[in-house]
Design a protein around this motif. Structure first.
Motif, PDB file in Angstrom:
ATOM      1  N   ASP A 104      -5.985   2.282  -0.082  1.00  0.00           N
ATOM      2  CA  ASP A 104      -7.093   3.059  -0.651  1.00  0.00           C
ATOM      3  C   ASP A 104      -6.907   4.563  -0.495  1.00  0.00           C
ATOM      4  OD1 ASP A 104      -8.235   0.631  -1.183  1.00  0.00           O
ATOM      5  OD2 ASP A 104      -9.757   0.770   0.393  1.00  0.00           O
ATOM      6  N   PHE A 105      -5.998   4.969   0.387  1.00  0.00           N
ATOM      7  CA  PHE A 105      -5.821   6.391   0.674  1.00  0.00           C
ATOM      8  C   PHE A 105      -4.472   6.957   0.237  1.00  0.00           C
ATOM      9  CE2 PHE A 105      -8.755   4.712   3.871  1.00  0.00           C
ATOM     10  CZ  PHE A 105      -9.865   5.485   3.601  1.00  0.00           C
ATOM     11  N   TYR A 112      -3.037   7.423  -2.713  1.00  0.00           N
ATOM     12  CA  TYR A 112      -3.051   8.378  -3.825  1.00  0.00           C
ATOM     13  C   TYR A 112      -3.435   9.768  -3.326  1.00  0.00           C
ATOM     14  CZ  TYR A 112      -4.385  10.905  -7.997  1.00  0.00           C
ATOM     15  OH  TYR A 112      -4.490  11.883  -8.973  1.00  0.00           O
ATOM     16  N   GLU A 113      -4.522   9.827  -2.554  1.00  0.00           N
ATOM     17  CA  GLU A 113      -4.991  11.107  -2.044  1.00  0.00           C
ATOM     18  C   GLU A 113      -3.959  11.758  -1.127  1.00  0.00           C
ATOM     19  OE1 GLU A 113      -6.807   8.375  -2.177  1.00  0.00           O
ATOM     20  OE2 GLU A 113      -8.558   8.904  -3.387  1.00  0.00           O
ATOM     21  N   LEU A 114      -3.326  10.945  -0.296  1.00  0.00           N
ATOM     22  CA  LEU A 114      -2.323  11.482   0.615  1.00  0.00           C
ATOM     23  C   LEU A 114      -1.097  11.985  -0.148  1.00  0.00           C
ATOM     24  CD1 LEU A 114      -1.911  12.006   3.577  1.00  0.00           C
ATOM     25  CD2 LEU A 114      -0.856   9.749   3.779  1.00  0.00           C
ATOM     26  N   GLN A 161      -1.195  13.178  -3.174  1.00  0.00           N
ATOM     27  CA  GLN A 161      -1.640  14.416  -3.800  1.00  0.00           C
ATOM     28  C   GLN A 161      -1.622  15.574  -2.810  1.00  0.00           C
ATOM     29  OE1 GLN A 161      -2.430  14.942  -7.171  1.00  0.00           O
ATOM     30  NE2 GLN A 161      -1.373  12.995  -7.208  1.00  0.00           N
ATOM     31  N   LEU A 162      -2.095  15.326  -1.606  1.00  0.00           N
ATOM     32  CA  LEU A 162      -2.091  16.358  -0.581  1.00  0.00           C
ATOM     33  C   LEU A 162      -0.661  16.788  -0.264  1.00  0.00           C
ATOM     34  CD1 LEU A 162      -3.433  18.150   1.525  1.00  0.00           C
ATOM     35  CD2 LEU A 162      -3.439  16.168   3.073  1.00  0.00           C
ATOM     36  N   ILE A 198     -12.277  20.470  -1.546  1.00  0.00           N
ATOM     37  CA  ILE A 198     -12.410  19.019  -1.589  1.00  0.00           C
ATOM     38  C   ILE A 198     -13.691  18.678  -2.333  1.00  0.00           C
ATOM     39  CG2 ILE A 198     -12.668  16.930  -0.220  1.00  0.00           C
ATOM     40  CD1 ILE A 198     -11.112  18.399   2.000  1.00  0.00           C
TER      41      ILE A 198
END
Length: 59
Positions: free
Chosen positions: A21-22, A24-26, A28-29, A57
């Motif tokens: 679940d995380f 994609y965000e990681l 991107q970061l 954010i």
């Protein structure tokens, strides 16, 4: 700025241990940190001073 690339590398190194679940965000970061590092390296060649990264954010 000097820590942007090491941070991006560290986040990429643990992607396989982060819940799906995380990821994609990681990713991107890490990508944004890498971009900031690359732009900082270019700026240094021209004598520009860049030393801070700001992120917004949005939920």
């Amino acid at each position: 700025m000097a820590q942007a690339k090491p941070a991006a590398d560290a986040y990429r190194a643990v992607l396989d241990r982060v819940p799906g679940d995380f990821t994609y965000e990681l990713e991107q970061l890490a990508s944004n940190l890498q971009t900031e590092h690359d732009e900082w390296q270019t700026a240094l060649k021209y004598g520009w001073k860049m030393d801070t990264i700001f992120f917004s954010i949005r939920g």
